[in-house]
Design an enzyme around this catalytic site. Structure first.
Site, PDB file in Angstrom:
ATOM      1  N   GLY A  26       0.840  -1.192   0.000  1.00 21.20           N
ATOM      2  CA  GLY A  26       0.000   0.000   0.000  1.00 21.20           C
ATOM      3  C   GLY A  26       0.879   1.248   0.000  1.00 21.20           C
ATOM      4  O   GLY A  26       2.097   1.169  -0.105  1.00 21.20           O
ATOM      5  N   GLY A  48       4.789   4.682   5.289  1.00 19.20           N
ATOM      6  CA  GLY A  48       5.225   4.706   6.676  1.00 19.20           C
ATOM      7  C   GLY A  48       4.127   5.113   7.639  1.00 19.20           C
ATOM      8  O   GLY A  48       4.333   5.227   8.835  1.00 19.20           O
ATOM      9  N   GLU A 103       9.561  -2.434   4.152  1.00 19.86           N
ATOM     10  CA  GLU A 103       8.812  -2.259   2.902  1.00 19.86           C
ATOM     11  C   GLU A 103       9.753  -1.827   1.782  1.00 19.86           C
ATOM     12  O   GLU A 103       9.699  -2.331   0.668  1.00 19.86           O
ATOM     13  CB  GLU A 103       7.709  -1.223   3.071  1.00 19.86           C
ATOM     14  CG  GLU A 103       6.557  -1.687   3.938  1.00 19.86           C
ATOM     15  CD  GLU A 103       5.577  -0.588   4.234  1.00 19.86           C
ATOM     16  OE1 GLU A 103       5.936   0.610   4.108  1.00 19.86           O
ATOM     17  OE2 GLU A 103       4.424  -0.918   4.595  1.00 19.86           O
TER      18      GLU A 103
HETATM   19  O1  DER Z   1       3.008   2.087   6.145  1.00 17.12           O
HETATM   20  C1  DER Z   1       2.806   1.975   4.922  1.00 17.12           C
HETATM   21  O2  DER Z   1       3.487   2.481   4.041  1.00 17.12           O
HETATM   22  C2  DER Z   1       1.609   1.187   4.519  1.00 17.12           C
HETATM   23  O3  DER Z   1       1.766   0.656   3.259  1.00 17.12           O
HETATM   24  C3  DER Z   1       0.384   1.996   4.733  1.00 17.12           C
HETATM   25  O4  DER Z   1       0.592   3.271   5.205  1.00 17.12           O
HETATM   26  C4  DER Z   1      -0.673   1.979   3.668  1.00 17.12           C
HETATM   27  O5  DER Z   1      -1.774   1.932   4.451  1.00 17.12           O
HETATM   28  P1  DER Z   1      -3.233   1.585   4.016  1.00 17.12           P
HETATM   29  O6  DER Z   1      -3.138   0.544   2.909  1.00 17.12           O
HETATM   30  O7  DER Z   1      -3.829   1.038   5.272  1.00 17.12           O
HETATM   31  O8  DER Z   1      -3.814   2.859   3.572  1.00 17.12           O
END
Ligand code: DER
Length: 236
Positions: A87, A100, A108
């Site tokens: 994500g 983050g 990630e």
């Molecule tokens: O921490 C991150 O980068 C995650 O991928 C995240 O922030 C994305 O979050 P979501 O899919 O719950 O919107």
């Protein structure tokens, strides 16, 4: 609801297009959108998944993989992945990301860079022209606890983020502690600064005590956004 449907749409589209039968080593990101990625991979069928390994980007991602009955892999054993899907908190028109929000950006970014193809999936709220438009909490920065005060001061005084703050936990007393045992600083910047994410990434990364910065540049191959009207926008 509309946001969950948009997340699912983006995730399913990305899996259908980027997780091919021959792909065996798959990176699974963090957050609330990636459960729909795992959901779609499971729907693709058990037979294919029997000889695949899934690499997690943190404890939440690990739980997702094990609870889905999929096989865990370790990057120490699989240094190159076929594909990683994750994500994002926001994506700009050049596929730079703020990541983050879930405090997982170090692992990630490791799995994003180690993959032949890195794909981002998100709902329409993350689809921006410039970073900082919809995600206004600031750039997440993983820092060594020992250095957190020095990094905070450098951000506030030298890097133009006077409102930078240490991320405090809600379900635990004290600061958020990452899967790597570090702290997170959220540092807001003006749109002008966020129009040049690569320059900002380098300037923050050079601060002593910074472990990893939640700005991803030049690593996203494709981004899929689920829209409110049930369509999907894709950017490459
Ligand atoms: O921490 C991150 O980068 C995650 O991928 C995240 O922030 C994305 O979050 P979501 O899919 O719950 O919107």
């Amino acid at each position: 609801n509309a946001i969950e449907a948009a997340k699912r749409l983006a995730a399913h589209t990305a899996v259908d297009r980027h997780v091919r039968p021959e792909d065996k080593i798959i990176g699974i990101g963090s957050g609330s959108t990636v459960p729909y990625v795992v959901e779609r991979i499971k729907q693709q069928g058990g037979e294919r998944n029997r000889n695949r390994v899934f690499l997690p980007t943190g404890f939440q991602s690990q739980q997702l993989i094990t609870q889905a009955g999929l096989r865990l892999g370790d990057i120490a054993q699989y240094s190159v992945l076929d594909v990683t899907i994750d994500g994002a908190d926001e994506v700009d028109s050049a596929l730079n990301c703020i990541k983050g929000g879930g405090a997982c950006q170090l692992r990630e970014k490791v799995l994003a860079e180690a993959a032949r193809t890195f794909v981002v999936v998100a709902d329409y709220r993350k689809n921006s022209a410039v970073l900082g438009t919809t995600y206004t909490s600031g750039v997440p920065i993983e820092v060594s606890p020992f250095a957190h005060s020095s990094v905070l001061r450098a951000l506030q005084i030298n890097l133009g983020s006077p409102k930078a703050t240490l991320r405090m936990a809600r379900a635990k007393a004290g600061p958020v502690v990452t899967d790597n045992g570090n702290f997170i600083i959220d540092a807001p910047f003006t749109a002008d600064v966020l129009r040049k994410p690569r320059e900002l990434l380098v300037n923050i990364k050079l601060l002593t005590g910074v472990v990893e910065v939640g700005i991803f540049c030049d690593v996203v191959a494709a981004a899929y956004f689920g829209n409110q009207d049930g369509s999907v926008s894709a950017r490459f």
